[in-house]
Design an enzyme around this catalytic site. Structure first.
Site, PDB file in Angstrom:
ATOM      1  N   ASN A  83      -3.890  -2.423  -0.697  1.00 59.67           N
ATOM      2  CA  ASN A  83      -3.328  -1.623  -1.790  1.00 59.67           C
ATOM      3  C   ASN A  83      -2.641  -2.591  -2.746  1.00 59.67           C
ATOM      4  O   ASN A  83      -1.565  -3.087  -2.459  1.00 59.67           O
ATOM      5  CB  ASN A  83      -2.329  -0.606  -1.213  1.00 59.67           C
ATOM      6  CG  ASN A  83      -1.619   0.166  -2.306  1.00 59.67           C
ATOM      7  OD1 ASN A  83      -2.002   0.109  -3.474  1.00 59.67           O
ATOM      8  ND2 ASN A  83      -0.572   0.905  -1.922  1.00 59.67           N
TER       9      ASN A  83
ATOM     10  N   GLY B 220       7.228  -3.600   1.814  1.00 56.87           N
ATOM     11  CA  GLY B 220       7.704  -4.615   0.869  1.00 56.87           C
ATOM     12  C   GLY B 220       9.043  -5.229   1.246  1.00 56.87           C
ATOM     13  O   GLY B 220       9.679  -5.892   0.435  1.00 56.87           O
TER      14      GLY B 220
ATOM     15  N   GLU C 259       5.619   5.356  -2.511  1.00 55.65           N
ATOM     16  CA  GLU C 259       6.055   5.040  -3.885  1.00 55.65           C
ATOM     17  C   GLU C 259       5.723   6.192  -4.834  1.00 55.65           C
ATOM     18  O   GLU C 259       6.455   6.463  -5.781  1.00 55.65           O
ATOM     19  CB  GLU C 259       5.411   3.721  -4.341  1.00 55.65           C
ATOM     20  CG  GLU C 259       6.059   2.537  -3.623  1.00 55.65           C
ATOM     21  CD  GLU C 259       5.135   1.369  -3.343  1.00 55.65           C
ATOM     22  OE1 GLU C 259       4.072   1.259  -3.990  1.00 55.65           O
ATOM     23  OE2 GLU C 259       5.484   0.560  -2.455  1.00 55.65           O
TER      24      GLU C 259
ATOM     25  N   SER D 120       4.736  -4.423   5.442  1.00 52.80           N
ATOM     26  CA  SER D 120       4.945  -5.839   5.748  1.00 52.80           C
ATOM     27  C   SER D 120       3.987  -6.371   6.813  1.00 52.80           C
ATOM     28  O   SER D 120       4.367  -7.209   7.639  1.00 52.80           O
ATOM     29  CB  SER D 120       6.407  -6.095   6.140  1.00 52.80           C
ATOM     30  OG  SER D 120       7.257  -5.735   5.065  1.00 52.80           O
TER      31      SER D 120
ATOM     32  N   LYS E 165      -1.360  -2.030  -5.549  1.00 52.63           N
ATOM     33  CA  LYS E 165      -0.290  -1.422  -6.360  1.00 52.63           C
ATOM     34  C   LYS E 165      -0.471  -1.852  -7.820  1.00 52.63           C
ATOM     35  O   LYS E 165      -1.610  -2.005  -8.256  1.00 52.63           O
ATOM     36  CB  LYS E 165       1.087  -1.778  -5.777  1.00 52.63           C
ATOM     37  CG  LYS E 165       1.131  -1.480  -4.267  1.00 52.63           C
ATOM     38  CD  LYS E 165       2.473  -1.609  -3.654  1.00 52.63           C
ATOM     39  CE  LYS E 165       2.367  -1.319  -2.153  1.00 52.63           C
ATOM     40  NZ  LYS E 165       3.652  -1.347  -1.469  1.00 52.63           N
TER      41      LYS E 165
ATOM     42  N   HIS F  92       1.225   7.995  -1.002  1.00 57.71           N
ATOM     43  CA  HIS F  92       1.975   6.760  -0.791  1.00 57.71           C
ATOM     44  C   HIS F  92       3.459   7.026  -1.061  1.00 57.71           C
ATOM     45  O   HIS F  92       3.802   7.782  -1.972  1.00 57.71           O
ATOM     46  CB  HIS F  92       1.461   5.647  -1.711  1.00 57.71           C
ATOM     47  CG  HIS F  92       1.980   4.315  -1.288  1.00 57.71           C
ATOM     48  ND1 HIS F  92       3.247   3.901  -1.603  1.00 57.71           N
ATOM     49  CD2 HIS F  92       1.431   3.336  -0.528  1.00 57.71           C
ATOM     50  CE1 HIS F  92       3.451   2.702  -1.055  1.00 57.71           C
ATOM     51  NE2 HIS F  92       2.364   2.340  -0.401  1.00 57.71           N
TER      52      HIS F  92
ATOM     53  N   GLU G  91       3.043   4.526   7.317  1.00 55.10           N
ATOM     54  CA  GLU G  91       3.777   3.473   6.616  1.00 55.10           C
ATOM     55  C   GLU G  91       5.269   3.803   6.623  1.00 55.10           C
ATOM     56  O   GLU G  91       5.743   4.547   5.747  1.00 55.10           O
ATOM     57  CB  GLU G  91       3.305   3.369   5.159  1.00 55.10           C
ATOM     58  CG  GLU G  91       1.840   3.024   5.011  1.00 55.10           C
ATOM     59  CD  GLU G  91       1.548   2.360   3.663  1.00 55.10           C
ATOM     60  OE1 GLU G  91       1.049   1.234   3.683  1.00 55.10           O
ATOM     61  OE2 GLU G  91       1.839   2.951   2.610  1.00 55.10           O
TER      62      GLU G  91
END
Ligand code: 13P
Length: 249
Positions: A9, A173, A97, A213, A11, A95, A167
Site C-alpha cells: 500500500n 507507520g 487512515e 510496520s 499510500k 484502511h 492492521e
C-alpha cells in the site's frame, strides 16, 4: 494450503516515474508459485501500472479506495467500474487512515464493498483496533464489530473475492509491530468469525494479512504463524529490495 499473499500500500507516496520503476522491478521477478502480489498505488498511476503488471501472472494492481456509487455527481471521486476499466483487480477498503481522516464508517464501507463486488473486483478489507482499545483488552470486540457491520451481510460465495487485513492502528507507520503471538491471536479470532458466519470451508480458504510496520526483518516470523497468510505493507513496499525480501520471507 493457502497461497502466500503480499500487498503493498503505497499510500500518497512516489512520483509516477518512481512508481513505474518500482512496479517494473517487481514484475521482472519470478515468485514462488504459491505467491500472489498486489501493488496498491495512487489512482492516476493505475492505468499504466496494470499494463506493466500484465507481464507477470502473479502480480496484480489495486486501488486504495473507491466510491460506493457506480456513477454520478461525486466530484473528485472514482467508482469501482472506472477502476475496473483501467485494469485494476483489487480495492483496499476500510484502511484506518480513511476511517480516521475521511470519516469512513462501517456502514459506508458496507456500501463500498458491495460496489466493488458488483463490478467483479476483489476487496482487501482492513480492520484493527487503536492503542486505547488494545490497552483495555477490547481488540477482539472492536474488530468483530468492524467485520460484522461491513461484511456480515455478504454470502459465503463473495468471500472468494475478499482478503482481510488485520492492521492494529498502533502499529501502522510507528515501527512498533504486533508480536507474532498478538498477530496470530487476532488472525485466529478473525478466521473463527468467518467460520461461524460463513462456514469452515470459507474460513479455511480466506487470506488474512497482517499490516503494521511489517519489514524484511520481521516478516518471516509473522508469516510463519498458522493464520497469517501474508502482509499488507506500507513503508517497506516503497523500495523494491525491501518489498521483494518481504514477498520471499
Ligand atoms: P506501515 O507498513 O508503513 O506500518 O503501514 C501499514 C499499512 O498501513 C498498510 O496498509
Amino acid at each position: 494450503m493457502r497461497s502466500r499473499f503480499v500487498a503493498g500500500n503505497w499510500k500518497m507516496n512516489l512520483s509516477k516515474p518512481e512508481g513505474v520503476a518500482l512496479t517494473s522491478a517487481i514484475a521482472e521477478q519470478k515468485f514462488n508459485q504459491q505467491t500472489e502480489v498486489v501493488v496498491c498505488a495512487p489512482h492516476i498511476y493505475l492505468d499504466e501500472l496494470s499494463n506493466i503488471a500484465a507481464s507477470n501472472a502473479q502480480l496484480h494492481v489495486g486501488a486504495q479506495n473507491c466510491h460506493f456509487a457506480d456513477k454520478g455527481a461525486y466530484t473528485g471521486e472514482i467508482s469501482a467500474g472506472q477502476l475496473k476499466s483501467v485494469g485494476v483487480e483489487y480495492v483496499i477498503l476500510g484502511h484506518s487512515e480513511r476511517r480516521t481522516y475521511f470519516g469512513e464508517t462501517n456502514g459506508m464501507l458496507k456500501d463500498k464493498v458491495d460496489a466493488v463486488f458488483a463490478e467483479g473486483l476483489k476487496v482487501i478489507f482492513c480492520c484493527g483496533e487503536v492503542l486505547e482499545e488494545r490497552e483495555s483488552g477490547k481488540q477482539a470486540e472492536v474488530v468483530k464489530v468492524q467485520l460484522q457491520e461491513a461484511l456480515g451481510h455478504l454470502d459465503a460465495s463473495s468471500f472468494k473475492d475478499l482478503v482481510i487485513a488485520y492492521e492494529p492502528v498502533w502499529a501502522i507507520g510507528t515501527g512498533k509491530t504486533a508480536t507474532s503471538d498478538q498477530a496470530q491471536a487476532m488472525h485466529k479470532m478473525i478466521r473463527e468469525w468467518v467460520a461461524e458466519q460463513f462456514g469452515q470451508a470459507t474460513a479455511d480458504a480466506i487470506h488474512i494479512l497482517y499490516g503494521g510496520s511489517c519489514k524484511p526483518s520481521n516478516a518471516a516470523e509473522l508469516f510463519a504463524q498458522e493464520d497469517v497468510d501474508g502482509g499488507l505493507i506500507g513503508g517497506a513496499s516503497l523500495k523494491a529490495e525491501d518489498f521483494l525480501q518481504i514477498i520471499n520471507a
